[in-house]
Write a protein that holds these residues in place. Structure first.
Motif, PDB file in Angstrom:
ATOM      1  N   LYS A  44       0.842  -1.212   0.000  1.00 15.72           N
ATOM      2  CA  LYS A  44       0.000   0.000   0.000  1.00 15.72           C
ATOM      3  C   LYS A  44       0.873   1.256   0.000  1.00 15.72           C
ATOM      4  O   LYS A  44       0.606   2.227  -0.712  1.00 15.72           O
ATOM      5  CB  LYS A  44      -0.913   0.006   1.234  1.00 15.72           C
ATOM      6  CG  LYS A  44      -2.021  -1.020   1.160  1.00 15.72           C
ATOM      7  CD  LYS A  44      -2.831  -1.040   2.459  1.00 15.72           C
ATOM      8  CE  LYS A  44      -3.938  -2.083   2.385  1.00 15.72           C
ATOM      9  NZ  LYS A  44      -4.639  -2.242   3.674  1.00 15.72           N
ATOM     10  N   ALA A  96       1.425   4.016  -3.205  1.00 19.11           N
ATOM     11  CA  ALA A  96       1.166   5.441  -2.964  1.00 19.11           C
ATOM     12  C   ALA A  96       2.440   6.255  -3.193  1.00 19.11           C
ATOM     13  O   ALA A  96       2.408   7.312  -3.841  1.00 19.11           O
ATOM     14  CB  ALA A  96       0.653   5.647  -1.543  1.00 19.11           C
ATOM     15  N   ILE A 137      -2.811  11.465  -0.179  1.00 21.26           N
ATOM     16  CA  ILE A 137      -2.459  10.578  -1.298  1.00 21.26           C
ATOM     17  C   ILE A 137      -3.442  10.882  -2.427  1.00 21.26           C
ATOM     18  O   ILE A 137      -4.633  10.585  -2.315  1.00 21.26           O
ATOM     19  CB  ILE A 137      -2.550   9.102  -0.853  1.00 21.26           C
ATOM     20  CG1 ILE A 137      -1.506   8.839   0.235  1.00 21.26           C
ATOM     21  CG2 ILE A 137      -2.368   8.156  -2.037  1.00 21.26           C
ATOM     22  CD1 ILE A 137      -1.666   7.519   0.943  1.00 21.26           C
ATOM     23  N   ALA A 161      -2.528   6.462  -6.618  1.00 24.91           N
ATOM     24  CA  ALA A 161      -1.723   5.281  -6.275  1.00 24.91           C
ATOM     25  C   ALA A 161      -1.871   4.278  -7.411  1.00 24.91           C
ATOM     26  O   ALA A 161      -2.895   4.268  -8.102  1.00 24.91           O
ATOM     27  CB  ALA A 161      -2.209   4.673  -4.968  1.00 24.91           C
ATOM     28  N   GLY A 216      -8.021   0.087   3.723  1.00 25.91           N
ATOM     29  CA  GLY A 216      -7.113   1.009   3.025  1.00 25.91           C
ATOM     30  C   GLY A 216      -5.980   1.501   3.908  1.00 25.91           C
ATOM     31  O   GLY A 216      -5.292   2.447   3.565  1.00 25.91           O
ATOM     32  N   SER A 258      -5.998   5.529   3.295  1.00 28.91           N
ATOM     33  CA  SER A 258      -6.483   6.345   2.186  1.00 28.91           C
ATOM     34  C   SER A 258      -7.485   5.539   1.368  1.00 28.91           C
ATOM     35  O   SER A 258      -7.380   4.315   1.268  1.00 28.91           O
ATOM     36  CB  SER A 258      -5.304   6.743   1.289  1.00 28.91           C
ATOM     37  OG  SER A 258      -5.770   7.201   0.034  1.00 28.91           O
ATOM     38  N   LYS A 284      -7.435   5.574  -1.656  1.00 28.19           N
ATOM     39  CA  LYS A 284      -6.681   5.161  -2.855  1.00 28.19           C
ATOM     40  C   LYS A 284      -5.896   3.873  -2.627  1.00 28.19           C
ATOM     41  O   LYS A 284      -5.309   3.338  -3.561  1.00 28.19           O
ATOM     42  CB  LYS A 284      -5.664   6.249  -3.256  1.00 28.19           C
ATOM     43  CG  LYS A 284      -6.246   7.620  -3.438  1.00 28.19           C
ATOM     44  CD  LYS A 284      -6.939   7.739  -4.765  1.00 28.19           C
ATOM     45  CE  LYS A 284      -7.462   9.155  -4.962  1.00 28.19           C
ATOM     46  NZ  LYS A 284      -8.465   9.247  -6.002  1.00 28.19           N
ATOM     47  N   THR A 285      -5.814   3.418  -1.374  1.00 25.78           N
ATOM     48  CA  THR A 285      -4.964   2.250  -1.107  1.00 25.78           C
ATOM     49  C   THR A 285      -5.762   1.024  -0.645  1.00 25.78           C
ATOM     50  O   THR A 285      -5.262   0.196   0.115  1.00 25.78           O
ATOM     51  CB  THR A 285      -3.849   2.603  -0.088  1.00 25.78           C
ATOM     52  OG1 THR A 285      -4.439   3.288   1.023  1.00 25.78           O
ATOM     53  CG2 THR A 285      -2.787   3.481  -0.714  1.00 25.78           C
TER      54      THR A 285
END
Ligand code: NZQ
Ligand code: ZN
Length: 385
Positions: A102, A106, A125, A128, A146, A163, A165-166
């Protein structure tokens, strides 16, 4: 119940012989980087299954991610990603490999000066790389959340970030791959998942029945199946129940609309960073101390916990029920063969001082009421000498 919004985008693929399905989950034409740890996946056949499934892809690998993964190691993977123009990462391992991945995905897209800011300053972030996971140990829940925890070896800082995004794009959970785990890791995984639930459940009541009943179901599963896994290591149903329980312990669901504690984890991470204890060992030491020092604030939920999970009720005062429940937690950890005192790991007053000083330096106020200061941490750890 408090207000909340909830989304969990992770596709779960669960069951026997599911590793082969990863070829359908990774977009065709991706340049893949496999990330993994110290080599357990080579000994138990998981690596071979992954390589076979990636036959139609161009792929590279990055190994040597240590337990409690290091920032320094992650940055080497980031360099490799840039050199090889990787655009998809596949984490094959436990919480450490998944957490490292992760951070790697990122950091590979980070547009600030220093990727460590993601941890030390909670830098945003924005983007990613996509990644999937093949989980090899049931414990952290990292496969369906995440969040990640990374250690800077240079300064002994173990910090977390999270995040949207992760989140993994997918996670493959084949309980059979956990048969090769050393018993110590089976124990650690059960204790970690147990404490994840307690962090979200044993706070104060907000009348969130669904979350409470789910939390209790996960805890009962762990205390029923955990000891059985030690006695009967190669039992599919036991491993399947433990794997799914651990995932649910930290996929966000039971934390919706309820207060959360996380003091045990905050204190535990300092013990790992300073003395190298396994994550679950730190939790087994700290949690009984947190429950004892905070017993008035947490009284109602400790009593509910004792009744619904350990069957502690009747003929006892509230005080007795609380104490019995804390004893039951300690006994469960010991039954799982995870020791619960600092002295069991050769630590003493110096550790109490060092950890409470660190909490002071960080200026942290932990717990669901943000009232656990460095002095409270000293009290908590003194009880666990
Ligand atoms: O490195 P290899 O050789 O693969 O060996 C690993 C490692 O030594 C071994 N192992 C894993 N699967 C195996 C196996 N050995 C044989 N057969 C298998 N199938 O087990 C050892 C421990 O692995 P690790 O990934 O470190 O364990 P775990 O999943 O407990 O992860 C711990 C890390 O996750 C963080 C912890 O702080 C710690 O750094 N956490 C992450 C969280 C999250 N992202 O949500 C929450 C947790 O609270 C936790 O903080
Ligand atoms: Zn944990």
């Amino acid at each position: 119940m408090e207000n909340f919004s909830f989304v969990n985008p992770v596709k779960i693929i669960f069951g026997k012989d599911t590793i082969q399905s990863l070829s359908k989950e990774i977009p065709a034409g991706s340049k893949v980087l496999i990330t993994y740890g110290g080599g357990s996946i080579k000994r138990n056949g998981v690596y071979d299954q992954v390589v076979k499934a990636l036959a139609d892809f161009e792929w590279n690998e990055f190994s040597g991610i240590e337990a409690n993964p290091h920032y320094e190691t992650c940055m080497k993977a980031v360099q490799l990603i840039k050199e090889k123009n990787i655009n998809y990462v596949l984490a094959v391992g436990g919480g450490s490999v998944i957490d490292a991945t992760k951070f790697i995905v990122a950091a590979a897209c980070f547009d600030g000066d220093d990727p460590w800011d993601i941890l030390s300053k909670q830098a945003t972030i924005k983007d990613a790389l996509p990644f999937g996971t093949v989980l090899t140990i049931s414990a952290t829940g990292s496969e369906m959340n995440g969040g990640a925890v990374i250690t800077k070896a240079e300064t002994h800082d173990k910090l977390s970030f999270g995040s949207s995004k992760t989140y993994p794009k997918f996670s493959i959970l084949d309980p059979e791959v956990t048969y090769s785990l050393p018993m110590k890791q089976v124990s650690n995984g059960v204790v970690d998942a147990f404490v994840h639930v307690v962090e979200q459940y044993v706070t104060y009541p907000v009348n969130a029945m669904i979350q409470d009943k789910f939390a209790e179901a996960i805890l009962v599963t762990l205390i029923t199946e955990g000891p059985k896994a030690l006695e009967t290591p190669e039992n599919y149903d036991i491993r399947a129940n433990l794997m799914w329980a651990s995932t649910w312990a930290l996929n966000g669901w039971i934390g919706c609309g309820v207060p959360e504690d996380w003091a045990t984890h905050g204190i535990g991470h300092e013990l790992t960073a300073l003395y190298g204890l396994d994550h679950a060992q730190t939790l087994a030491i700290v949690l009984p101390g947190v429950l004892t020092v905070l017993k008035e604030q947490k009284a109602e939920k400790i009593i509910q916990f004792g009744e619904m999970v350990f069957g502690i009720y009747n003929n006892m005062s509230k005080e007795e029920r609380i104490n019995e429940t804390i004893n039951a937690v300690v006994n469960f950890f010991e039954e799982m063969q995870v020791k619960t005192r600092l002295s069991d790991y050769g630590l003493g007053q110096e550790a109490v001082n060092a950890v409470s000083n660190r909490i002071k330096e960080r200026g942290w106020k932990l717990g669901e009421k943000e009232n656990i200061t460095a002095d409270t941490v000293r009290q908590i750890l003194t009880l666990r000498l």
